[in-house]
Design a protein around this motif. Structure first.
Motif, PDB file in Angstrom:
ATOM      1  N   UNK A 283       0.837  -1.203   0.000  1.00  0.00           N
ATOM      2  CA  UNK A 283       0.000   0.000   0.000  1.00  0.00           C
ATOM      3  C   UNK A 283       0.870   1.251   0.000  1.00  0.00           C
ATOM      4  N   UNK A 284       1.987   1.173   0.699  1.00  0.00           N
ATOM      5  CA  UNK A 284       2.914   2.303   0.695  1.00  0.00           C
ATOM      6  C   UNK A 284       3.491   2.534  -0.698  1.00  0.00           C
ATOM      7  N   UNK A 285       3.748   1.441  -1.437  1.00  0.00           N
ATOM      8  CA  UNK A 285       4.233   1.575  -2.816  1.00  0.00           C
ATOM      9  C   UNK A 285       3.155   2.232  -3.679  1.00  0.00           C
ATOM     10  N   UNK A 286       1.918   1.754  -3.572  1.00  0.00           N
ATOM     11  CA  UNK A 286       0.818   2.307  -4.362  1.00  0.00           C
ATOM     12  C   UNK A 286       0.603   3.790  -4.062  1.00  0.00           C
ATOM     13  N   UNK A 287       0.712   4.168  -2.788  1.00  0.00           N
ATOM     14  CA  UNK A 287       0.458   5.544  -2.372  1.00  0.00           C
ATOM     15  C   UNK A 287       1.682   6.448  -2.513  1.00  0.00           C
ATOM     16  N   UNK A 288       2.770   5.908  -3.083  1.00  0.00           N
ATOM     17  CA  UNK A 288       4.008   6.666  -3.317  1.00  0.00           C
ATOM     18  C   UNK A 288       4.650   7.173  -2.015  1.00  0.00           C
ATOM     19  N   UNK A 289       4.405   6.432  -0.931  1.00  0.00           N
ATOM     20  CA  UNK A 289       5.088   6.767   0.315  1.00  0.00           C
ATOM     21  C   UNK A 289       6.537   6.286   0.288  1.00  0.00           C
ATOM     22  N   UNK A 290       6.810   5.322  -0.586  1.00  0.00           N
ATOM     23  CA  UNK A 290       8.168   4.834  -0.821  1.00  0.00           C
ATOM     24  C   UNK A 290       8.395   4.795  -2.324  1.00  0.00           C
ATOM     25  N   UNK A 291       9.653   4.770  -2.719  1.00  0.00           N
ATOM     26  CA  UNK A 291       9.966   4.722  -4.150  1.00  0.00           C
ATOM     27  C   UNK A 291       9.782   3.326  -4.742  1.00  0.00           C
ATOM     28  N   UNK A 292       9.968   2.310  -3.918  1.00  0.00           N
ATOM     29  CA  UNK A 292       9.831   0.925  -4.372  1.00  0.00           C
ATOM     30  C   UNK A 292       9.634   0.032  -3.164  1.00  0.00           C
ATOM     31  N   UNK A 293       9.194  -1.178  -3.421  1.00  0.00           N
ATOM     32  CA  UNK A 293       9.109  -2.205  -2.392  1.00  0.00           C
ATOM     33  C   UNK A 293       9.984  -3.384  -2.780  1.00  0.00           C
ATOM     34  N   UNK A 294      10.273  -4.247  -1.814  1.00  0.00           N
ATOM     35  CA  UNK A 294      11.147  -5.401  -2.067  1.00  0.00           C
ATOM     36  C   UNK A 294      10.616  -6.578  -1.274  1.00  0.00           C
ATOM     37  N   UNK A 295      10.508  -7.732  -1.947  1.00  0.00           N
ATOM     38  CA  UNK A 295      10.007  -8.896  -1.234  1.00  0.00           C
ATOM     39  C   UNK A 295      10.000 -10.142  -2.082  1.00  0.00           C
ATOM     40  N   UNK A 296       9.336 -11.163  -1.577  1.00  0.00           N
ATOM     41  CA  UNK A 296       9.218 -12.454  -2.250  1.00  0.00           C
ATOM     42  C   UNK A 296       8.403 -12.293  -3.528  1.00  0.00           C
ATOM     43  N   UNK A 297       8.995 -12.661  -4.655  1.00  0.00           N
ATOM     44  CA  UNK A 297       8.363 -12.400  -5.947  1.00  0.00           C
ATOM     45  C   UNK A 297       7.045 -13.146  -6.101  1.00  0.00           C
ATOM     46  N   UNK A 298       6.940 -14.340  -5.543  1.00  0.00           N
ATOM     47  CA  UNK A 298       5.703 -15.100  -5.683  1.00  0.00           C
ATOM     48  C   UNK A 298       4.568 -14.397  -4.950  1.00  0.00           C
ATOM     49  N   UNK A 299       4.797 -14.024  -3.704  1.00  0.00           N
ATOM     50  CA  UNK A 299       3.759 -13.343  -2.937  1.00  0.00           C
ATOM     51  C   UNK A 299       3.407 -12.001  -3.559  1.00  0.00           C
ATOM     52  N   UNK A 300       4.415 -11.275  -4.037  1.00  0.00           N
ATOM     53  CA  UNK A 300       4.155  -9.975  -4.649  1.00  0.00           C
ATOM     54  C   UNK A 300       3.366 -10.141  -5.946  1.00  0.00           C
ATOM     55  N   UNK A 301       3.676 -11.186  -6.724  1.00  0.00           N
ATOM     56  CA  UNK A 301       2.952 -11.435  -7.962  1.00  0.00           C
ATOM     57  C   UNK A 301       1.475 -11.685  -7.683  1.00  0.00           C
ATOM     58  N   UNK A 302       1.179 -12.488  -6.666  1.00  0.00           N
ATOM     59  CA  UNK A 302      -0.212 -12.770  -6.324  1.00  0.00           C
ATOM     60  C   UNK A 302      -0.911 -11.514  -5.834  1.00  0.00           C
ATOM     61  N   UNK A 303      -0.217 -10.690  -5.073  1.00  0.00           N
ATOM     62  CA  UNK A 303      -0.790  -9.426  -4.588  1.00  0.00           C
ATOM     63  C   UNK A 303      -1.123  -8.529  -5.769  1.00  0.00           C
ATOM     64  N   UNK A 304      -0.231  -8.455  -6.740  1.00  0.00           N
ATOM     65  CA  UNK A 304      -0.460  -7.591  -7.893  1.00  0.00           C
ATOM     66  C   UNK A 304      -1.567  -8.127  -8.793  1.00  0.00           C
ATOM     67  N   UNK A 305      -1.749  -9.444  -8.842  1.00  0.00           N
ATOM     68  CA  UNK A 305      -2.871 -10.001  -9.593  1.00  0.00           C
ATOM     69  C   UNK A 305      -4.194  -9.493  -9.036  1.00  0.00           C
ATOM     70  N   UNK A 306      -4.282  -9.401  -7.704  1.00  0.00           N
ATOM     71  CA  UNK A 306      -5.526  -8.997  -7.058  1.00  0.00           C
ATOM     72  C   UNK A 306      -5.677  -7.486  -6.970  1.00  0.00           C
ATOM     73  N   UNK A 307      -4.554  -6.753  -6.981  1.00  0.00           N
ATOM     74  CA  UNK A 307      -4.586  -5.301  -6.796  1.00  0.00           C
ATOM     75  C   UNK A 307      -3.697  -4.646  -7.840  1.00  0.00           C
ATOM     76  N   UNK A 308      -4.247  -4.283  -8.986  1.00  0.00           N
ATOM     77  CA  UNK A 308      -3.437  -3.660 -10.041  1.00  0.00           C
ATOM     78  C   UNK A 308      -2.859  -2.320  -9.599  1.00  0.00           C
ATOM     79  N   UNK A 309      -1.796  -1.932 -10.280  1.00  0.00           N
ATOM     80  CA  UNK A 309      -1.209  -0.620 -10.006  1.00  0.00           C
ATOM     81  C   UNK A 309       0.276  -0.655  -9.767  1.00  0.00           C
ATOM     82  N   UNK A 310       0.843  -1.853  -9.594  1.00  0.00           N
ATOM     83  CA  UNK A 310       2.289  -1.996  -9.389  1.00  0.00           C
ATOM     84  C   UNK A 310       2.867  -2.938 -10.439  1.00  0.00           C
ATOM     85  N   UNK A 311       4.156  -2.803 -10.669  1.00  0.00           N
ATOM     86  CA  UNK A 311       4.857  -3.676 -11.611  1.00  0.00           C
ATOM     87  C   UNK A 311       6.211  -4.041 -11.025  1.00  0.00           C
ATOM     88  N   UNK A 312       6.758  -5.160 -11.477  1.00  0.00           N
ATOM     89  CA  UNK A 312       8.126  -5.497 -11.116  1.00  0.00           C
ATOM     90  C   UNK A 312       9.086  -4.561 -11.846  1.00  0.00           C
TER      91      UNK A 312
END
Length: 254
Positions: free
Chosen positions: A169-198
């Motif tokens: 949510x911080x990435x989406x709201x531009x509170x941070x420049x980027x996020x970093x984490x497990x690609x599988x979990x992030x991919x599933x999150x992005x499937x459900x909530x558009x607006x971010x990209x790797x």
């Protein structure tokens, strides 16, 4: 879409001898899995087991010309069930480090890389360590991903969050420049909530993110592991693993 090679193209593994003489019934390969870890294993709307791990198990059986059973167990009972002989192989996204000496594993059929994510319309970032100097990078607190960031991106401003959802949510709201984490979990999150990209490439440092996920067997069952390794290599060479990967991970995790 980039995919890593899961098998060494220069290594020629000899096909295994059949479990039973010609003319007899096909052998049965009994897989153990979980049923509550989508998209790897879950119960679909028809009440049947489905998911990436389930389809890989069935493809292995086809390659080995074996009958296939796939039995779900509670996550905390999987290794006990394998040791008790309730199944022949474990395909449940269990990493070797978590199994200790209770199981041995095939070569990996997928990896769990780390990735950076940013807003889809964010300014282009220089993803080198020096390029992220003074940039705010969100990360889930207290784990390997935070430790990796602090070690290899020492000039970035690391901002920990107590949940992955808060970080994204911080990435989406531009509170941070980027996020970093497990690609599988992030991919599933992005499937459900558009607006971010790797952004940038994948990071697969084994000391932090493991050496990949394979199929587990009992420690004394080395011949079965050899058979499974052969089947996985064939599935990789023929493109079957790629087909299943693209089916379940359309965003790409590598």
């Amino acid at each position: 879409m980039f995919l890593p090679a899961f098998s060494d193209p220069h290594r020629r593994v000899q096909p295994p001898a059949p479990d039973k003489p010609a003319g007899q019934d096909k052998p049965t390969l009994r897989f153990l899995t979980s049923d509550d870890y989508p998209p790897f294993a879950f119960v679909d709307a028809q009440g049947a087991l489905a998911g990436f791990n389930i389809e890989v198990a069935r493809a292995i059986c086809e390659q080995l010309q074996a009958n296939c059973t796939i039995q779900p167990r509670r996550w905390d009972n999987l290794l006990d069930a394998l040791e008790a002989g309730e199944g022949d192989a474990l395909i449940a996204s269990l990493k070797p480090a978590a199994a200790g000496r209770r199981a041995i594993f095939t070569e990996p059929y997928y990896f769990t890389p780390a990735r950076f994510v940013a807003g889809a319309d964010a300014n282009k970032l220089d993803m080198r360590p020096e390029g992220l100097a003074e940039k705010k990078i969100g990360v889930e607190a207290g784990g390997a991903h935070e430790a990796f960031l602090r070690k290899f991106f020492p000039r970035a401003v690391v901002i920990p969050y107590d949940t992955r959802d808060k970080m994204m949510r911080a990435v989406l709201d531009r509170q941070v420049d980027a996020g970093f984490g497990d690609a599988i979990s992030l991919s599933l999150w992005m499937n459900a909530t558009p607006g971010c990209v790797f952004v940038g490439g994948d990071w697969m440092e084994p000391a932090y993110f493991g050496e990949g996920v394979g199929v587990g067997v009992r420690p004394d069952d080395r011949d079965r592991r050899r058979r499974l390794n052969w089947a996985l290599q064939k599935l990789d060479e023929t493109g079957r693993l790629t087909e299943l990967y693209l089916k379940y991970f359309p965003n790409g995790i590598y």
